[in-house]
Motif scaffolding. Structure first.
Motif, mmCIF file in Angstrom:
data_model
loop_
_atom_site.group_PDB
_atom_site.id
_atom_site.type_symbol
_atom_site.label_atom_id
_atom_site.label_comp_id
_atom_site.label_asym_id
_atom_site.label_seq_id
_atom_site.Cartn_x
_atom_site.Cartn_y
_atom_site.Cartn_z
ATOM 1 N N GLY A 171 -1.728 6.766 1.052
ATOM 2 C CA GLY A 171 -1.434 6.982 2.465
ATOM 3 C C GLY A 171 -2.342 8.039 3.057
ATOM 4 N N ASP A 191 -6.104 3.389 4.664
ATOM 5 C CA ASP A 191 -5.319 3.263 5.900
ATOM 6 C C ASP A 191 -6.223 3.048 7.104
ATOM 7 O OD1 ASP A 191 -2.763 3.470 4.842
ATOM 8 O OD2 ASP A 191 -2.620 5.629 5.208
ATOM 9 N N THR A 233 0.829 -1.202 0.000
ATOM 10 C CA THR A 233 0.000 0.000 0.000
ATOM 11 C C THR A 233 0.862 1.250 0.000
ATOM 12 O OG1 THR A 233 -1.724 -1.197 1.178
ATOM 13 C CG2 THR A 233 -1.888 1.177 1.181
ATOM 14 N N ASP A 234 1.984 1.223 0.716
ATOM 15 C CA ASP A 234 2.861 2.384 0.785
ATOM 16 C C ASP A 234 3.489 2.726 -0.560
ATOM 17 O OD1 ASP A 234 2.322 2.533 3.490
ATOM 18 O OD2 ASP A 234 4.100 1.416 4.056
#
Length: 132
Positions: A9, A14, A2-3
């Motif tokens: 983000g 998140d 995901t980062d």
């Protein structure tokens, strides 16, 4: 992973604890914890399943759109088959149609035992530039 996806983000992704495991235009997978995403009876919230489905399909559509275009969801349909009380739910978005302006995905969400929790379909509009 995901980062490594731009712009994800600090978003709902998140807050829901969604993790993208694999991302491509043809197939995107990810997980989401049940804990923290339940309704008052302690069951996985149906809206949380919808968030996971739209997230996986949208990430796949972002890959289809490429770096100079964007993809925005225009239609989401989910059918809830059963719920979960704990563990993770696992999602897979598979391309149905990848066109110049539309990308559609079938999304399957299962529990840790492989039982189907939810089935979804997402259509995204591919636009010339990211929304401001």
């Amino acid at each position: 992973m995901t980062d490594t996806l731009p712009g994800l983000g600090g978003t709902l992704i998140d807050r829901m604890g969604i993790e993208i495991l694999h991302a491509s235009a043809e197939r995107t997978t990810g997980t989401m914890p049940v804990a923290g995403n339940t309704q008052p009876y302690g069951l996985l919230h149906g809206g949380a399943s919808a968030v996971l489905a739209e997230t996986l399909g949208s990430v796949a559509a972002m890959h289809h759109a490429g770096p100079d275009r964007a993809a925005v969801g225009i239609e989401l349909n989910v059918t809830h088959h059963r719920s979960a009380r704990d563990g993770l739910v696992h999602g897979e978005a598979v391309a149905i149609s990848l066109g110049r302006t539309l990308a559609s995905y079938a999304i399957t969400i299962t529990d840790d035992d492989g039982r189907r929790i939810c089935t979804g379909r997402l259509t995204c509009l591919v636009i010339a530039e990211p929304p401001a």
